[in-house]
Scaffold this motif. Structure first.
Motif, PDB file in Angstrom:
ATOM      1  N   PRO A 169       0.834  -1.208   0.000  1.00 30.28           N
ATOM      2  CA  PRO A 169       0.000   0.000   0.000  1.00 30.28           C
ATOM      3  C   PRO A 169       0.867   1.256   0.000  1.00 30.28           C
ATOM      4  N   ALA A 170       0.320   2.322  -0.543  1.00 36.02           N
ATOM      5  CA  ALA A 170       1.054   3.585  -0.622  1.00 36.02           C
ATOM      6  C   ALA A 170       1.414   4.124   0.751  1.00 36.02           C
ATOM      7  N   ASP A 171       0.614   3.803   1.750  1.00 34.68           N
ATOM      8  CA  ASP A 171       0.857   4.320   3.102  1.00 34.68           C
ATOM      9  C   ASP A 171       1.667   3.368   3.971  1.00 34.68           C
ATOM     10  N   ILE A 172       2.508   2.537   3.365  1.00 35.01           N
ATOM     11  CA  ILE A 172       3.270   1.554   4.138  1.00 35.01           C
ATOM     12  C   ILE A 172       4.162   2.235   5.174  1.00 35.01           C
ATOM     13  N   GLY A 173       4.696   3.398   4.860  1.00 37.41           N
ATOM     14  CA  GLY A 173       5.502   4.133   5.836  1.00 37.41           C
ATOM     15  C   GLY A 173       4.695   4.493   7.066  1.00 37.41           C
ATOM     16  N   ASP A 174       3.434   4.851   6.847  1.00 34.64           N
ATOM     17  CA  ASP A 174       2.546   5.162   7.979  1.00 34.64           C
ATOM     18  C   ASP A 174       2.268   3.915   8.817  1.00 34.64           C
ATOM     19  N   ILE A 175       2.134   2.785   8.147  1.00 37.67           N
ATOM     20  CA  ILE A 175       1.892   1.526   8.864  1.00 37.67           C
ATOM     21  C   ILE A 175       3.088   1.204   9.767  1.00 37.67           C
ATOM     22  N   ASN A 192       2.614  -7.171   9.154  1.00 38.65           N
ATOM     23  CA  ASN A 192       1.912  -8.211   8.401  1.00 38.65           C
ATOM     24  C   ASN A 192       0.433  -8.277   8.770  1.00 38.65           C
ATOM     25  N   ASP A 193       0.106  -8.056  10.035  1.00 37.21           N
ATOM     26  CA  ASP A 193      -1.306  -8.011  10.437  1.00 37.21           C
ATOM     27  C   ASP A 193      -2.030  -6.882   9.712  1.00 37.21           C
ATOM     28  N   GLU A 194      -1.388  -5.715   9.649  1.00 37.09           N
ATOM     29  CA  GLU A 194      -1.995  -4.568   8.960  1.00 37.09           C
ATOM     30  C   GLU A 194      -2.129  -4.824   7.463  1.00 37.09           C
ATOM     31  N   LEU A 195      -1.110  -5.418   6.861  1.00 35.82           N
ATOM     32  CA  LEU A 195      -1.182  -5.729   5.432  1.00 35.82           C
ATOM     33  C   LEU A 195      -2.326  -6.698   5.142  1.00 35.82           C
ATOM     34  N   GLU A 196      -2.418  -7.763   5.938  1.00 34.27           N
ATOM     35  CA  GLU A 196      -3.474  -8.749   5.725  1.00 34.27           C
ATOM     36  C   GLU A 196      -4.858  -8.156   5.969  1.00 34.27           C
ATOM     37  N   ALA A 197      -4.972  -7.255   6.941  1.00 27.70           N
ATOM     38  CA  ALA A 197      -6.256  -6.603   7.213  1.00 27.70           C
ATOM     39  C   ALA A 197      -6.700  -5.742   6.036  1.00 27.70           C
ATOM     40  N   ASN A 198      -5.738  -5.294   5.243  1.00 24.98           N
ATOM     41  CA  ASN A 198      -6.033  -4.469   4.072  1.00 24.98           C
ATOM     42  C   ASN A 198      -5.920  -5.260   2.773  1.00 24.98           C
ATOM     43  N   GLU A 199      -5.989  -6.595   2.898  1.00 27.36           N
ATOM     44  CA  GLU A 199      -5.998  -7.526   1.766  1.00 27.36           C
ATOM     45  C   GLU A 199      -4.728  -7.508   0.930  1.00 27.36           C
ATOM     46  N   PHE A 200      -3.583  -7.308   1.592  1.00 26.04           N
ATOM     47  CA  PHE A 200      -2.279  -7.448   0.955  1.00 26.04           C
ATOM     48  C   PHE A 200      -1.633  -8.713   1.479  1.00 26.04           C
ATOM     49  N   ASP A 201      -0.737  -9.279   0.692  1.00 27.35           N
ATOM     50  CA  ASP A 201      -0.013 -10.458   1.143  1.00 27.35           C
ATOM     51  C   ASP A 201       0.987 -10.070   2.224  1.00 27.35           C
ATOM     52  N   SER A 207       7.764 -11.627   3.888  1.00 23.86           N
ATOM     53  CA  SER A 207       8.669 -12.540   4.583  1.00 23.86           C
ATOM     54  C   SER A 207       9.331 -11.754   5.710  1.00 23.86           C
ATOM     55  N   TYR A 208       9.881 -12.451   6.654  1.00 23.44           N
ATOM     56  CA  TYR A 208      10.529 -11.802   7.792  1.00 23.44           C
ATOM     57  C   TYR A 208      11.640 -10.869   7.302  1.00 23.44           C
ATOM     58  N   GLU A 209      12.449 -11.360   6.359  1.00 23.24           N
ATOM     59  CA  GLU A 209      13.573 -10.575   5.848  1.00 23.24           C
ATOM     60  C   GLU A 209      13.092  -9.322   5.108  1.00 23.24           C
ATOM     61  N   SER A 210      12.061  -9.460   4.308  1.00 26.72           N
ATOM     62  CA  SER A 210      11.521  -8.313   3.575  1.00 26.72           C
ATOM     63  C   SER A 210      10.931  -7.281   4.526  1.00 26.72           C
ATOM     64  N   ALA A 211      10.257  -7.768   5.553  1.00 25.03           N
ATOM     65  CA  ALA A 211       9.681  -6.839   6.531  1.00 25.03           C
ATOM     66  C   ALA A 211      10.780  -6.089   7.267  1.00 25.03           C
ATOM     67  N   LEU A 212      11.867  -6.772   7.593  1.00 20.57           N
ATOM     68  CA  LEU A 212      12.981  -6.090   8.262  1.00 20.57           C
ATOM     69  C   LEU A 212      13.587  -5.009   7.374  1.00 20.57           C
ATOM     70  N   LYS A 213      13.710  -5.285   6.074  1.00 20.51           N
ATOM     71  CA  LYS A 213      14.217  -4.273   5.140  1.00 20.51           C
ATOM     72  C   LYS A 213      13.279  -3.069   5.112  1.00 20.51           C
ATOM     73  N   LEU A 214      12.005  -3.343   5.089  1.00 25.08           N
ATOM     74  CA  LEU A 214      11.008  -2.279   5.074  1.00 25.08           C
ATOM     75  C   LEU A 214      11.079  -1.446   6.342  1.00 25.08           C
ATOM     76  N   ILE A 215      11.217  -2.105   7.473  1.00 24.76           N
ATOM     77  CA  ILE A 215      11.336  -1.400   8.760  1.00 24.76           C
ATOM     78  C   ILE A 215      12.559  -0.490   8.738  1.00 24.76           C
TER      79      ILE A 215
END
Length: 94
Positions: free
Chosen positions: A33-39, A66-75, A78-86
């Protein structure tokens, strides 16, 4: 018999190449989602409110994102990808 061994070797090579291609993840910005930084920011704020210990922070943030992504119907990521995003969306400490 030699042809059978060559075919098995070729199949194993193709599987190894395919596995390597899959292992190289796509950039974490794909299909988010475009607001991933906000998440990420909200999850950081939640971790402060929930008094999450430093040694559990990454696990907490990954689960929260991941809970927020799934709540908004996104996949989920992975743990590694989420860490990069963080890391991308966390300002450096002062």
């Amino acid at each position: 018999m030699v042809i059978k061994k060559l075919m098995v070797l070729l199949a194993a090579s193709l599987i190894a190449l395919n596995t390597n291609a899959i292992a190289e993840e796509m950039p974490v910005t794909d299909n988010l989602p475009a607001d991933i930084g906000d998440i990420v920011k909200v999850c950081h704020q939640d971790s402060v409110e929930d008094e999450v210990e430093a040694d559990s922070l990454n696990d907490y943030l990954v689960m929260c994102i991941n809970d927020e992504l799934e709540a908004n119907e996104f996949d989920p990521l992975s743990y590694e990808s989420a860490l990069k995003l963080i890391k991308q969306h966390t300002p450096p400490a002062n």
